[in-house]
Design an enzyme around this catalytic site. Structure first.
Site, PDB file in Angstrom:
ATOM      1  N   GLY A  69      43.883  47.845  51.434  1.00 27.42           N
ATOM      2  CA  GLY A  69      44.411  49.171  51.163  1.00 27.42           C
ATOM      3  C   GLY A  69      44.736  49.457  49.701  1.00 27.42           C
ATOM      4  CD  GLN A  70      44.519  45.513  47.821  1.00 22.93           C
ATOM      5  OE1 GLN A  70      43.658  45.900  48.600  1.00 22.93           O
ATOM      6  NE2 GLN A  70      45.081  44.326  47.943  1.00 22.93           N
ATOM      7  CD  GLU A  71      44.956  54.537  42.848  1.00 26.96           C
ATOM      8  OE1 GLU A  71      44.646  55.665  42.428  1.00 26.96           O
ATOM      9  OE2 GLU A  71      45.940  53.895  42.439  1.00 26.96           O
ATOM     10  CB  SER A  72      40.420  49.292  43.247  1.00 25.82           C
ATOM     11  OG  SER A  72      40.893  48.126  43.903  1.00 25.82           O
ATOM     12  CG  LEU A  73      39.942  47.140  47.789  1.00 26.66           C
ATOM     13  CD1 LEU A  73      40.666  46.102  48.630  1.00 26.66           C
ATOM     14  CD2 LEU A  73      38.535  46.674  47.463  1.00 26.66           C
TER      15      LEU A  73
END
Length: 150
Positions: A69-73
């Protein structure tokens, strides 16, 4: 009543269902996945990419994808939607500062479903306009409707 139950049971029995678990980072997605799998809480580290586990409940197989759920993913979540039957959106209700971000991601998922529905409708209309229905090419365009429950 028994006939209805038997019909419903046959829909899910001995089948495999794809489930994706999405949510912001640190929302508890991996913890939920392993709670389903091992029936215990395990300590986890942030998911880079995805985790996938098969969970079997009474002859019903669920292929569960826990997506980072990281922003980059988050921009890659839509690559997992293909053939997905269920989406579990995990919301950390304690993290009130990021509830708006969760809402935006939910709307992004719904917009993606709407775009796919429109594309599928246009494809069907084009196929209906063809004079020869005998030689339809396989477009590979497939949509599985997902329901969101709160």
């Amino acid at each position: 009543m028994g006939l209805i139950f038997a019909k419903l049971w046959s829909l899910f029995c001995n089948q495999e269902h794809k489930v994706i678990i999405v949510g912001l980072d640190n929302a508890g997605k991996t913890t939920i996945l392993y709670q389903f799998l091992m029936n215990e809480v395990v300590h986890t580290s942030p998911t880079i990419g995805s985790n996938v586990e098969e969970i079997v409940v009474k002859n019903t197989h669920f292929l569960m994808w826990d997506i980072g759920g990281q922003e980059s993913l988050r921009s890659s979540w839509n690559t997992y939607y293909s053939n997905t039957e269920f989406i579990i959106l995990v919301v950390d209700s304690i993290d009130r500062e990021r509830l708006a971000i969760t809402k935006e991601e939910l709307y992004r998922m719904l917009a993606h479903e709407k775009e796919c529905t429109c594309a599928q409708k246009r494809q069907r209309e084009r196929e209906g306009d063809r004079e020869s229905q005998e030689s339809k090419p396989d477009t590979g365009l497939e949509l599985t409707n997902c329901k969101i429950m709160t």
